[in-house]
Design a protein around this motif. Structure first.
Motif, PDB file in Angstrom:
ATOM      1  N   GLY A   1       1.651  -0.975   6.148  1.00 32.43           N
ATOM      2  CA  GLY A   1       2.546  -2.084   5.838  1.00 32.43           C
ATOM      3  C   GLY A   1       2.677  -2.269   4.344  1.00 32.43           C
ATOM      4  O   GLY A   1       3.017  -1.351   3.603  1.00 32.43           O
ATOM      5  N   GLY A   2       2.373  -3.474   3.866  1.00 33.03           N
ATOM      6  CA  GLY A   2       2.417  -3.759   2.445  1.00 33.03           C
ATOM      7  C   GLY A   2       1.059  -3.700   1.776  1.00 33.03           C
ATOM      8  O   GLY A   2       0.894  -4.213   0.665  1.00 33.03           O
ATOM      9  N   ARG A   3       0.078  -3.067   2.433  1.00 33.85           N
ATOM     10  CA  ARG A   3      -1.300  -3.079   1.946  1.00 33.85           C
ATOM     11  C   ARG A   3      -1.751  -1.686   1.530  1.00 33.85           C
ATOM     12  O   ARG A   3      -1.542  -0.711   2.239  1.00 33.85           O
ATOM     13  N   VAL A   4      -2.395  -1.603   0.359  1.00 32.91           N
ATOM     14  CA  VAL A   4      -3.057  -0.383  -0.104  1.00 32.91           C
ATOM     15  C   VAL A   4      -4.505  -0.729  -0.417  1.00 32.91           C
ATOM     16  O   VAL A   4      -4.773  -1.706  -1.130  1.00 32.91           O
ATOM     17  N   THR A   5      -5.440   0.054   0.113  1.00 35.71           N
ATOM     18  CA  THR A   5      -6.870  -0.199  -0.085  1.00 35.71           C
ATOM     19  C   THR A   5      -7.547   1.055  -0.597  1.00 35.71           C
ATOM     20  O   THR A   5      -7.349   2.144  -0.046  1.00 35.71           O
ATOM     21  N   VAL A   6      -8.342   0.907  -1.641  1.00 38.65           N
ATOM     22  CA  VAL A   6      -9.190   2.010  -2.090  1.00 38.65           C
ATOM     23  C   VAL A   6     -10.421   2.031  -1.190  1.00 38.65           C
ATOM     24  O   VAL A   6     -11.185   1.059  -1.135  1.00 38.65           O
ATOM     25  N   MET A   7     -10.617   3.118  -0.467  1.00 36.12           N
ATOM     26  CA  MET A   7     -11.752   3.231   0.433  1.00 36.12           C
ATOM     27  C   MET A   7     -12.956   3.752  -0.345  1.00 36.12           C
ATOM     28  O   MET A   7     -12.840   4.686  -1.145  1.00 36.12           O
ATOM     29  N   GLU A   8     -14.096   3.119  -0.108  1.00 38.22           N
ATOM     30  CA  GLU A   8     -15.322   3.501  -0.800  1.00 38.22           C
ATOM     31  C   GLU A   8     -16.233   4.228   0.179  1.00 38.22           C
ATOM     32  O   GLU A   8     -16.590   3.698   1.223  1.00 38.22           O
ATOM     33  N   GLY A   9     -16.617   5.442  -0.178  1.00 39.57           N
ATOM     34  CA  GLY A   9     -17.337   6.293   0.750  1.00 39.57           C
ATOM     35  C   GLY A   9     -18.832   6.103   0.736  1.00 39.57           C
ATOM     36  O   GLY A   9     -19.362   5.117   0.222  1.00 39.57           O
TER      37      GLY A   9
END
Length: 303
Positions: A256-264
């Motif tokens: 949608g309108g969301r971007v998230t940096v995923m932390e591994g």
């Protein structure tokens, strides 16, 4: 045309429908010449269709863009090498590779047969590795000749690869493998001017209709369709552009309108005895460490 990717050449695999089609159109809208790859298979990877890649090429050209179709199997050495050759021979260069091709054969683990496992691993994981390998070889040659590229790779993982998904053991394993491949490629290829990132998109496609059936509502009163695949493409375009300089080895969730940096994975609570543990000591220590650790997010579909 004067856009973010003007003068760049991008390859998109699995670009005949869904996310890949949206990516190809978005890249072309920002000025890129696009090689549109699609084998035209069904949702489970069998059969064939009547030229979805060419249909996307026709759409791009009708809008004033540049595109060429490629219909070979990119999970083979010849198909992947011909994909890269098509870009270089048609447009004289290659600047971005968007690995997107895939299909599903969902089963609970006890019902997954060897063919289901191998087919999903082949299209997702091998289908990322081979185009990446041949693109990287081209860019390495360019760099060694003194023409260091401003090259970009965008791989496609999934929330299933990050958290797991019930009924998708083969798909989850393949998508987790893509994250590992992304991290290694980013570390190895940076010296040649190549940045490598991955996305974990959520959108309405043939592959997700059943999974997201309850959440794929029609657009709201404001007209925004949160599950449209086109919502993911702006991030892909930016990652494929020269503007993303300095961003590599990252995983982004997009919906949608969301971007998230995923932390591994990173170290959490730890205990070091300094010498070998006994099984009893390990059993006494692990619950204490778990009590200090953050609880894992649930696997998709878990009760």
């Amino acid at each position: 045309m004067n856009g973010l990717c003007t003068g760049r050449v991008a390859v998109v695999t699995g670009a005949g429908r869904g996310l890949g089609r949206a990516h190809a159109l978005a890249l072309a809208a920002e000025g890129a010449a696009v090689v549109v790859n699609d084998l035209g298979v069904g949702l489970d990877g069998t059969g064939g269709a009547d030229g979805p890649a060419q249909q996307v090429v026709d759409e791009i050209r009708a809008l004033g863009g540049q595109a060429v179709a490629h219909g070979a199997d990119i999970a083979t050495t010849e198909g992947a090498s011909s994909l890269i050759r098509t870009a270089v021979e048609t447009y004289g260069r290659l600047d971005a590779l968007v690995n997107n091709a895939g299909f599903l054969r969902d089963r609970m683990l006890v019902n997954v047969d060897e063919d289901d496992w191998d087919a999903v691993m082949r299209v997702h994981l091998k289908g990322h590795f081979l185009p990446l390998k041949h693109a990287a070889a081209h860019w390495r040659t360019e760099a060694k000749a003194g023409r260091t590229p401003v090259a970009r790779v965008v791989n496609t993982s999934s929330g299933a690869g990050l958290l797991g998904s019930v009924g998708q053991g083969n798909y989850s394993a393949a998508k987790a493998g893509i994250i590992g491949l992304t991290l290694v490629a980013a570390a190895e290829l940076g010296r040649y001017g190549v940045q490598v990132n991955a996305i974990a998109p959520a959108a309405r496609t043939r592959m997700t209709e059943a999974t997201f059936a309850d959440t794929m509502a029609a657009p709201g009163d404001d007209g925004f369709d949160a599950m449209a695949p086109e919502n993911v493409s702006p991030l892909v375009v930016w990652l494929a552009s020269a503007a993303s300089t300095g961003v590599t080895g990252r995983v982004f969730e997009a919906e949608g309108g969301r971007v998230t940096v995923m932390e591994g994975w990173r170290p959490g609570p730890t205990a070091d005895k300094g010498v070998r543990w006994t099984p009893t000591e390990a059993g006494e220590t692990v619950p204490k460490l778990l009590a200090q650790a953050e609880a894992p997010l649930p696997v998709y579909g878990a009760q």
